[in-house]
Design a protein around this motif. Sequence first.
Motif, PDB file in Angstrom:
ATOM      1  N   ILE A 232       0.831  -1.202   0.000  1.00  0.00           N
ATOM      2  CA  ILE A 232       0.000   0.000   0.000  1.00  0.00           C
ATOM      3  C   ILE A 232       0.868   1.255   0.000  1.00  0.00           C
ATOM      4  O   ILE A 232       0.547   2.252  -0.664  1.00  0.00           O
ATOM      5  N   GLU A 233       1.968   1.217   0.734  1.00  0.00           N
ATOM      6  CA  GLU A 233       2.828   2.400   0.841  1.00  0.00           C
ATOM      7  C   GLU A 233       3.334   2.839  -0.537  1.00  0.00           C
ATOM      8  O   GLU A 233       3.366   4.033  -0.847  1.00  0.00           O
ATOM      9  N   HIS A 234       3.740   1.875  -1.346  1.00  0.00           N
ATOM     10  CA  HIS A 234       4.227   2.214  -2.687  1.00  0.00           C
ATOM     11  C   HIS A 234       3.096   2.764  -3.548  1.00  0.00           C
ATOM     12  O   HIS A 234       3.278   3.744  -4.288  1.00  0.00           O
ATOM     13  N   LYS A 235       1.924   2.162  -3.471  1.00  0.00           N
ATOM     14  CA  LYS A 235       0.769   2.627  -4.236  1.00  0.00           C
ATOM     15  C   LYS A 235       0.421   4.072  -3.856  1.00  0.00           C
ATOM     16  O   LYS A 235       0.139   4.908  -4.725  1.00  0.00           O
ATOM     17  N   VAL A 236       0.468   4.365  -2.567  1.00  0.00           N
ATOM     18  CA  VAL A 236       0.203   5.727  -2.090  1.00  0.00           C
ATOM     19  C   VAL A 236       1.236   6.694  -2.646  1.00  0.00           C
ATOM     20  O   VAL A 236       0.901   7.799  -3.109  1.00  0.00           O
ATOM     21  N   GLU A 237       2.501   6.292  -2.628  1.00  0.00           N
ATOM     22  CA  GLU A 237       3.566   7.156  -3.127  1.00  0.00           C
ATOM     23  C   GLU A 237       3.396   7.445  -4.609  1.00  0.00           C
ATOM     24  O   GLU A 237       3.621   8.579  -5.065  1.00  0.00           O
ATOM     25  N   VAL A 238       2.978   6.440  -5.373  1.00  0.00           N
ATOM     26  CA  VAL A 238       2.739   6.611  -6.807  1.00  0.00           C
ATOM     27  C   VAL A 238       1.610   7.617  -7.041  1.00  0.00           C
ATOM     28  O   VAL A 238       1.709   8.508  -7.897  1.00  0.00           O
ATOM     29  N   ILE A 239       0.532   7.492  -6.274  1.00  0.00           N
ATOM     30  CA  ILE A 239      -0.601   8.411  -6.414  1.00  0.00           C
ATOM     31  C   ILE A 239      -0.186   9.836  -6.052  1.00  0.00           C
ATOM     32  O   ILE A 239      -0.508  10.791  -6.764  1.00  0.00           O
ATOM     33  N   ARG A 240       0.542   9.974  -4.952  1.00  0.00           N
ATOM     34  CA  ARG A 240       1.020  11.301  -4.557  1.00  0.00           C
ATOM     35  C   ARG A 240       1.884  11.924  -5.651  1.00  0.00           C
ATOM     36  O   ARG A 240       1.769  13.115  -5.964  1.00  0.00           O
ATOM     37  N   ARG A 241       2.754  11.103  -6.240  1.00  0.00           N
ATOM     38  CA  ARG A 241       3.653  11.609  -7.274  1.00  0.00           C
ATOM     39  C   ARG A 241       2.868  12.063  -8.497  1.00  0.00           C
ATOM     40  O   ARG A 241       3.151  13.108  -9.087  1.00  0.00           O
ATOM     41  N   ALA A 242       1.859  11.272  -8.884  1.00  0.00           N
ATOM     42  CA  ALA A 242       1.039  11.627 -10.051  1.00  0.00           C
ATOM     43  C   ALA A 242       0.309  12.949  -9.829  1.00  0.00           C
ATOM     44  O   ALA A 242       0.232  13.795 -10.728  1.00  0.00           O
ATOM     45  N   ILE A 243      -0.213  13.135  -8.635  1.00  0.00           N
ATOM     46  CA  ILE A 243      -0.916  14.382  -8.318  1.00  0.00           C
ATOM     47  C   ILE A 243       0.058  15.557  -8.312  1.00  0.00           C
ATOM     48  O   ILE A 243      -0.240  16.634  -8.849  1.00  0.00           O
ATOM     49  N   SER A 244       1.241  15.351  -7.727  1.00  0.00           N
ATOM     50  CA  SER A 244       2.239  16.416  -7.638  1.00  0.00           C
ATOM     51  C   SER A 244       2.727  16.846  -9.019  1.00  0.00           C
ATOM     52  O   SER A 244       2.869  18.042  -9.294  1.00  0.00           O
ATOM     53  N   ILE A 245       2.959  15.891  -9.885  1.00  0.00           N
ATOM     54  CA  ILE A 245       3.484  16.195 -11.217  1.00  0.00           C
ATOM     55  C   ILE A 245       2.434  16.880 -12.092  1.00  0.00           C
ATOM     56  O   ILE A 245       2.726  17.840 -12.809  1.00  0.00           O
ATOM     57  N   ASN A 246       1.188  16.417 -12.014  1.00  0.00           N
ATOM     58  CA  ASN A 246       0.150  16.900 -12.929  1.00  0.00           C
ATOM     59  C   ASN A 246      -0.647  18.089 -12.420  1.00  0.00           C
ATOM     60  O   ASN A 246      -1.239  18.826 -13.207  1.00  0.00           O
ATOM     61  N   LYS A 247      -0.707  18.246 -11.099  1.00  0.00           N
ATOM     62  CA  LYS A 247      -1.437  19.357 -10.485  1.00  0.00           C
ATOM     63  C   LYS A 247      -2.844  19.540 -11.079  1.00  0.00           C
ATOM     64  O   LYS A 247      -3.196  20.606 -11.604  1.00  0.00           O
ATOM     65  N   PRO A 248      -3.679  18.507 -11.013  1.00  0.00           N
ATOM     66  CA  PRO A 248      -5.046  18.628 -11.541  1.00  0.00           C
ATOM     67  C   PRO A 248      -5.841  19.673 -10.792  1.00  0.00           C
ATOM     68  O   PRO A 248      -5.672  19.858  -9.578  1.00  0.00           O
ATOM     69  N   ASN A 249      -6.708  20.358 -11.509  1.00  0.00           N
ATOM     70  CA  ASN A 249      -7.535  21.421 -10.945  1.00  0.00           C
ATOM     71  C   ASN A 249      -8.822  20.828 -10.372  1.00  0.00           C
ATOM     72  O   ASN A 249      -9.683  20.386 -11.133  1.00  0.00           O
ATOM     73  N   PRO A 250      -9.000  20.813  -9.063  1.00  0.00           N
ATOM     74  CA  PRO A 250     -10.197  20.201  -8.475  1.00  0.00           C
ATOM     75  C   PRO A 250     -11.495  20.893  -8.870  1.00  0.00           C
ATOM     76  O   PRO A 250     -12.577  20.309  -8.709  1.00  0.00           O
ATOM     77  N   ALA A 251     -11.412  22.118  -9.380  1.00  0.00           N
ATOM     78  CA  ALA A 251     -12.613  22.829  -9.828  1.00  0.00           C
ATOM     79  C   ALA A 251     -12.994  22.464 -11.259  1.00  0.00           C
ATOM     80  O   ALA A 251     -14.020  22.926 -11.758  1.00  0.00           O
ATOM     81  N   ASP A 252     -12.196  21.635 -11.901  1.00  0.00           N
ATOM     82  CA  ASP A 252     -12.428  21.242 -13.300  1.00  0.00           C
ATOM     83  C   ASP A 252     -12.345  19.723 -13.390  1.00  0.00           C
ATOM     84  O   ASP A 252     -11.263  19.146 -13.501  1.00  0.00           O
ATOM     85  N   ALA A 253     -13.499  19.060 -13.325  1.00  0.00           N
ATOM     86  CA  ALA A 253     -13.536  17.598 -13.287  1.00  0.00           C
ATOM     87  C   ALA A 253     -12.909  16.962 -14.529  1.00  0.00           C
ATOM     88  O   ALA A 253     -12.302  15.888 -14.444  1.00  0.00           O
ATOM     89  N   ILE A 254     -13.055  17.606 -15.675  1.00  0.00           N
ATOM     90  CA  ILE A 254     -12.473  17.045 -16.901  1.00  0.00           C
ATOM     91  C   ILE A 254     -10.947  17.128 -16.840  1.00  0.00           C
ATOM     92  O   ILE A 254     -10.245  16.214 -17.303  1.00  0.00           O
TER      93      ILE A 254
END
Length: 349
Positions: free
Chosen positions: A211-233
Amino acid sequence: MKLLENTIDRIESLDEEMMSKARERVDNLVKPSKSLGKLEDIAVQLVGITRKINPVIDKKAVIVMAADHGVYEEGISSNPQEVTFAQTLLFPKGLTGVCAIGKVSGANIVAIDIGVKGEIPDDAGVIKRKIKHGTDNMTKGPAMTREEAIQSLEVGIEIVNQETKKGIHLLGTGEMGIGNTTASTAILSVLGNCDPLEITGRGAGVGRGGIEHKVEVIRRAISINKPNPADAIDVLAKIGGLEIGGMAGVMLGAAANRIPVVVDGYISTVAAIIAASIEPKAKEYFIVSHASAEPGARMASDLLGIEPMLNMGMCLGEGSGAALAFPIVEAAGSVIKHMATFDEVGLTI
């Protein structure tokens, strides 16, 4: 993009006048007040959706969107990625979990290749609407372009429009894709404003890093891409999945066609959050089937704002919970259609 925009424009709120009539009838059926609980609420909702006091919902289908995920490269799953391809071929043969449950509930299972890695044979019985051979690795950049994300939504809409022409009355959402709990949890982390550690589970089988690795992967994806929570698309495109977009499109298409749609478990609920973020009125057409055993399921249901009907400890996906819930939805329709009122049987209360 035009199909998506037109579909959103067609989504209307439920018919309040018809729902008022339905509630009056339900309250006067030969039973103690509120004694059928959630069945009564679903019956009223069905009337509001269909604009018919006796809603017909006997023709049912679960639309299963299948796609792969580039983030699989990061070792987030213990299952071979080829399972997506192999399992997708089994839906038309009636050999999967949702197919077995669908046989009991009388549901047709419609399998869609929206992004499976590899070429599905033309004679496999799978509807081929592939956008690409799986998403890109979201730890290295966006999972897909915004245009591809919109295309995934529109594939779902197109499939619903086709099913509508066949006279479908009730739809369910399902998915198949190794790695899609990773994408779903990433989406929920952003839209729910929480750390992935709070909601990350094993999915179909977590990789050797745990689980720890999976969490780290998700955190990294969010950090790199910086998705806008106000824009679902934007969120869907940067850290989502093609099958998640496809399911969200099914939900939007169902709402536009005034068809009730039964949401499956965790991944489907995340897709429902995407759909409701794009057009809030679409949520009025959703019926959530069951509380998934995935850790993030409670948060997903709370964020969507719809309580699941069942708690069966299930986390299979595929639309299995939706198929299981279909008879309950049908029972709600039968209650308002076949039960008599006190006046009709000459009783006074």
